[in-house]
Design a protein around this motif. Structure first.
Motif: not given
Length: 162
Positions: A47-49, A97-98, A112-113, A159-161
């Motif tokens: 999911f992060l990708i 990744n957030v 987040v930007n 979740f912070l990665f």
């Protein structure tokens, strides 16, 4: 006596050089470990990708599956509420990744930007992309406040990665 002084200086110079080499080797090893952790995280959490990969998950609830895996792989997990969301989102800017989950029915990955002020959350809420589970997964692409809803007693995890 003069020769002894030269020998001592030479021994000191060589021992300092070996110390510096050990420090460099330690830095290389640390970088390798971080790269391995990044690879493990993205392999176990596709999911992060690719956000759309959640649609291919065959588990009963892909959001619960993500939360279970992410809890072990995330650098940090923060339980969100109206009082701490502003600080949590500021901290999130330091991470690669957030992701926010709401109970077992909503998951979004944040940009987040790009943010928009939210009166309900009293924070600048980031752009988000993800899913709400209403029987089937429903794709969402909007600002986070419009996807995760109003502040209430539901469990919202950030979740912070790295």
């Amino acid at each position: 006596m003069k020769h002894l002084a030269y020998v001592l200086i030479l021994v000191l110079a060589l021992s300092c050089k070996n110390n510096q080499k050990e420090k460099v080797d330690t830095k290389v090893e640390s970088t390798t470990q971080n790269t391995e952790k990044d690879a493990e995280t993205t392999t176990n959490l596709p999911f992060l990708i690719d956000i759309k990969s959640l649609e291919k998950d065959t588990s009963a609830n892909p959001i619960e599956t993500f939360k279970t895996k992410a809890t072990n792989l995330a650098t940090e997990v923060i339980k969100l509420n109206k009082d701490n969301i502003k600080d949590a989102l500021t901290k999130a800017k330091d991470f690669k990744n957030v992701v926010i989950t709401v109970d077992n029915h909503t998951i979004v990955k944040l940009d987040v930007n790009d943010c928009k002020p939210s009166g309900a959350w009293s924070a600048c809420m980031p752009k988000a992309e993800g899913y709400i589970k209403k029987g089937e997964l429903a794709y969402q692409n909007d600002y986070a406040n419009n996807i995760i809803g109003l502040p209430d007693d539901q469990e919202r995890l950030l979740f912070l990665f790295d």
